[in-house]
Design a protein around this motif. Structure first.
Motif: not given
Length: 574
Positions: A70, A72-73, A76, A455, A490, A493, A513, A518
């Motif tokens: 979890k 993606w950037n 987190d 993303t 998230r 997105f 998204w 999520l």
């Protein structure tokens, strides 16, 4: 080691795509990394899970894909939520009586907090802060008098040597093998390097991207191209837009800088491996050379990484595991070596051979005179006489190469296997596979596809909030395009791009998204891409492929790959 487990040296290079001599890239100087691959196994089709530093490292250091972590950037990390009690790759080694240390950039800073110390590491991780080039330029050749404040790569090497010495004087006698991860921050932007390195490129013709224009939106790739804010922020870069690529002269200048940073890291690898050799550890140390993701250098007017194309997702990967040589039940006919296609000084073409013909457990890189070079000799010669190893002079003879797709998530179970440890239980939920068979049998098919994602967000200011990266772009030309969701929550997105790479095809789609669950909305997918790789047989060639979206010509193949992509990502999100 008292317990007969092998040491592990994990060398992670930031932002380095497979632009190395061992991948047949002729205008880069990388003799030490070439030697490491030549003495081990080169993986010519290796892919990261997401082409961005923090999420990629969260992925391969835990053996799970981003939809499982979890992360993606740059918001987190895997220790949140379900991953709070996960056992990371270095933690698994630590739990099995290894001395574990992180030097340089291993986990991304603060993701997870404190580089996951003390769970993953026996000692406090060391992370030197990389500074920007003077005057905020995209690249800079730094004179020797100023190197001390800008050269984090030498600082990383020196600290790694200190860690090896500390292990030798204390932990070795306790029967603890080591797992030492060394992370070099070059060639991450800005591209700073010692001015001395530039002199080695005198007379080397730097080729720039062949296809330098943005993909037309009508081709279905409207979400692949993103606004190049991370490049436009530099003082010496004129506003690069969808319709206005960087000038050819500037592209040549910055690509030379990118190669120079690779060469500087190559020097560090030479120093590091010379120390391993000096300590007598070559025969019981597994060494991995890898990058966290690739790098766009003007192909399709793309910069940075953060795409689903070959330039971003494909990474260099070499594994040196000398204890496997001579200790395999595989027939010699299966142990094929990939030739680089060059000729020796007598004009003889190199072909296939077997490991049996190589000789010793630890193979040596040979100069075309036949001289066997140690790591120390290779490191010294590459600095003082760089021309000796150019491809035209046959810098290496044969390189053992595995050509089927592999993923960085495979490293966790692979290093466990190569170290002689028991595999983690199925309850760990690792998503990678053990690649150790590939080191002794290049023909074995362990997996037939690799998966990646990225993303996309519409709100640039939200995406780059607090990063210092301005959202400067041409309102008319670029407002319609998105950016990667760097700091966006998230749950906010707009799209998730997902890609599957088989040996013959790359298929990508971008889906809207669902921030609540999520997960992608599979009924709202667009920007379908299909690229033909059926004739892509070279070790690394990004100029002649992924230039034409052929999704309209092969609808059945696209449909089949879409279903497989959907199945994989729905499984990952559980």
């Amino acid at each position: 080691n008292n317990n007969n487990n092998n040491n592990v040296l994990l060398v992670i290079v930031d932002n380095m795509r497979p632009d190395l001599g061992v991948y047949n890239v002729s205008d880069v100087i990388s003799p030490n990394m070439d030697k490491l691959a030549a003495e081990g196994t080169l993986f010519s089709r290796a892919y990261c899970a997401l082409a961005w530093c923090a999420p990629s490292r969260n992925s391969f250091l835990t053996g799970r894909r981003p939809d499982r972590t979890k992360a993606w950037n740059f918001v987190d990390h895997f220790r949140e939520g379900a991953g709070i009690n996960w056992v990371s790759m270095p933690q698994y080694f630590k739990n099995n009586n290894y001395y574990t240390a992180a030097i340089g950039k291993v986990f991304h800073p603060d993701l997870p907090p404190n580089f996951d110390f003390p769970k993953s590491w026996s000692t406090q991780p060391y992370f030197p802060l990389k500074v920007a080039c003077p005057k905020n330029t995209m690249s800079c050749a730094v004179p020797s008098s100023n190197l001390s404040w800008v050269d984090v790569d030498v600082a990383t090497t020196n600290h790694a040597l200190d860690q090896l010495h500390a292990w030798e004087t204390s932990k070795k006698e306790e029967g603890k093998p080591f797992f030492i991860a060394v992370g070099y921050q070059s060639p991450r932007l800005s591209w700073s390097f010692p001015a001395e390195v530039l002199k080695r490129y005198k007379g080397v013709n730097i080729t720039i991207a062949k296809e330098r224009n943005s993909p037309p939106p009508s081709s279905g790739e409207s979400l692949e191209w993103f606004r190049p804010n991370e490049v436009d922020m530099y003082s010496d870069i004129e506003n690069v837009t969808f319709d206005k690529p960087m000038t050819e002269d500037k592209q040549r200048e910055v690509k030379l800088a990118y190669y120079s940073t690779i060469t500087h890291v190559d020097d560090q690898v030479g120093v590091l491996m010379s120390k391993v050799e000096e300590m007598g550890l070559l025969n019981n140390t597994t060494v991995v050379l890898m990058a966290d993701h690739g790098q766009n250098i003007g192909e399709h007017n793309l910069w940075s990484m953060m795409s689903t194309m070959e330039t971003s997702l494909r990474v260099p990967l070499a594994i040196y595991a000398p204890h496997l040589l001579g200790k395999t039940s595989q027939p010699e006919s299966n142990k094929k070596l990939k030739t680089n296609g060059s000729t020796n000084s007598g004009g003889e073409k190199h072909g296939e051979t077997t490991l049996a013909s190589v000789g010793n457990n630890v193979k040596m890189l040979k100069h075309n005179t036949g001289q066997i070079l140690s790591w120390k000799e290779t490191a010294q010669r590459s600095r003082t006489n760089p021309q000796w190893f150019l491809r035209e002079e046959n810098r290496y003879n044969q390189v053992p190469t595995y050509e089927h797709p592999v993923e960085l998530t495979d490293l966790f179970p692979t290093l466990v296997s190569l170290s002689g440890l028991s595999q983690p239980p199925a309850s760990f939920g690792l998503e990678g596979i053990d690649l150790s068979q590939a080191l002794t049998n290049s023909s074995v098919l362990l997996k037939d596809a690799a998966f990646g994602q990225i993303t996309r967000c519409h709100n640039c200011s939200e995406s780059y909030a607090g990063t210092g990266i301005p959202c400067n772009y041409d309102e008319t030309a670029d407002k319609q395009f998105t950016v990667p969701c760097c700091k966006t929550s998230r749950s906010r997105f707009n799209y998730m791009g997902m890609s599957i790479r088989t040996e013959a095809w790359r298929y990508t789609t971008y889906c809207e998204w669902d921030g609540a669950s999520l997960s992608p909305i599979w009924t709202n997918c667009t920007a379908h891409e299909l690229f033909d790789h059926r004739t892509d047989t070279e070790l690394y060639n990004v100029d002649d492929f992924e230039n034409e979206n052929v999704v309209s010509h092969f609808p059945q193949i696209a449909s089949s790959l879409f279903q497989r992509l959907k199945t994989q990502f729905q499984h990952d999100s559980f």
